[in-house]
Scaffold this motif. Structure first.
Motif: not given
Length: 410
Positions: A66-77
């Motif tokens: 869930x955290x990794x998916x959220x990071x993808x949505x927010x543009x975290x590299x």
């Protein structure tokens, strides 16, 4: 492959619960975030963790996804398989030296987690001997049983938690025993000290009678008396023999683990003459506990303090997750060994502090930081897994030291 000299607003070292939680919250505030981790995939120790929490199963892999998916949505590299070997602050930005080149940012969050403490036992170099964390990863991440029948050496919170996970995963365990007495084992080899630790974990006991009995014994300071009369064969927890009066003497085998020589010990941890026997096993998991993985904070010039309740030496930091090095922040087990839930709340708090310092939040920043601090306190108080007694008091001591030194300019 990153280009040399890449710049961003925030570099986070560590893609575990603290790092990912901080990254998502910082990105929500509008900061450009790069997360780096030496492991091949993000998630940290969460990937192999699961336990019962408030009537349901807390599954680390699910939370990590869930955290990794959220990071993808927010543009975290997120850059995995990347090692950090240096940090240097020049003027108003950090240069972070990595295996794929230099990264630059005005702010860095260290969320490097914790590492296992080695637990040497004679014969521990044989194939089939591993750390308790390695056994956890094999069973819960790679879905490979570490062996047909194993033994855990070391009685602590980490050993108890992972023993439960291994049992649920169908791994057969002959028991959990003490390490051999010696200067490296210290109190970990003494039945009385281990019993006091277990009494502090009475809420984890598998039955109401054990939970109540543990609380009564602890309140009456009966650990020493109980240690003298603890059953020689131990007691069963989750159908695993917990043997407080048994110590591992040596791990035996020719080309791999074949057995462990065990011996009965008295209440002080001293081996009883003529009590040795061999227990057939094909793997041994050594559980020495955890310590904060904080070398990068030292490289960056952060002062350290020694706090045994939190795992040992850790970087001095404020309650808002700031360090004395301007622009350097910490969160998670680098600040002291606690549960993943606490690490996640600390990550969000660190992100709030970073957002305020970077003028990314606006006029409500102080309120957001205060609310995040309260969340950390609530999460800590409700945490099922407490690695050491006295964590809250130790935390308050660290924050008092910060106020008495750093805030007054000492």
């Amino acid at each position: 492959m990153t280009s040399k000299g890449e710049e961003t607003d925030l570099i986070i070292v560590g893609a575990g619960p603290a790092g990912l939680s901080a990254a998502n919250k910082a990105a929500e505030y509008g900061l450009r975030v790069t997360v780096i981790d030496e492991f091949p995939e993000p998630g940290g120790r969460m990937l192999g963790q699961f336990h019962e929490e408030s009537g349901h199963w807390w599954v680390g892999k699910q939370i990590a996804d869930e955290l990794i998916a959220e990071a993808g949505r927010r543009g975290v590299r997120i850059r995995c398989g990347v090692s950090v070997y240096g940090m240097l602050k020049v003027d108003d930005r950090f240069e972070v030296s990595t295996s794929i080149g230099a990264l630059f940012a005005p702010r860095v969050l260290l969320a490097t987690g914790a590492a296992e403490i080695p637990m040497p036992v004679q014969g521990w170099t044989l194939p089939g001997v591993m750390s308790i964390g390695a056994a956890q990863v094999m069973a819960n991440v790679n879905f490979v049983k570490p062996g047909r029948r194993g033994l855990i050496v070391g009685i602590n919170v980490l050993a108890m938690a992972i023993a439960r996970e291994l049992s649920v995963s169908g791994v057969s365990l002959a028991g959990i025993v003490l390490p051999p007495a010696g200067p490296l084992a210290g109190a970990a080899a003494k039945p009385k000290d281990n019993l006091e630790l277990l009494m502090g974990l009475s809420h984890l006991a598998p039955s109401p009678i054990l939970r109540m009995g543990s609380r009564i014994a602890r309140s009456c300071n009966l650990a020493g008396w109980i240690a003298n009369f603890f059953p020689r064969k131990g007691i069963r927890m989750w159908d695993i023999p917990l043997q407080l009066r048994t110590a591992a003497v040596s791990i035996n085998g020719n080309e791999r683990v074949e057995s462990v020589t065990l011996a009965q010990v008295d209440a002080k941890g001293e081996i009883l003459d003529g009590s040795q026997w061999e227990e057939p096993v094909d793997f041994v998991a050594l559980a020495g506990g955890l310590y904060p993985l904080a070398e990068l904070a030292s490289v960056a010039g952060c002062p350290f303090i020694y706090t045994p309740e939190l795992g040992g030496h850790l970087p001095l930091h404020s309650e808002q997750m700031r360090t004395p090095v301007e622009g350097l922040y910490v969160a998670g087990n680098i600040t002291g060994v606690e549960s993943a839930l606490v690490a996640m709340s600390q990550g969000r708090l660190a992100a709030a502090s970073i957002g305020v310092d970077a003028d990314a939040i606006g006029s409500g920043g102080d309120r957001i930081v205060a609310e995040a601090m309260e969340e950390v306190g609530r999460t800590r108080a409700a945490a099922l897994i407490q690695f050491q007694p006295g964590i809250a008091e130790a935390r308050r001591g660290i924050y008092r030291l910060w106020q008495e030194t750093i805030e007054v300019g000492v």
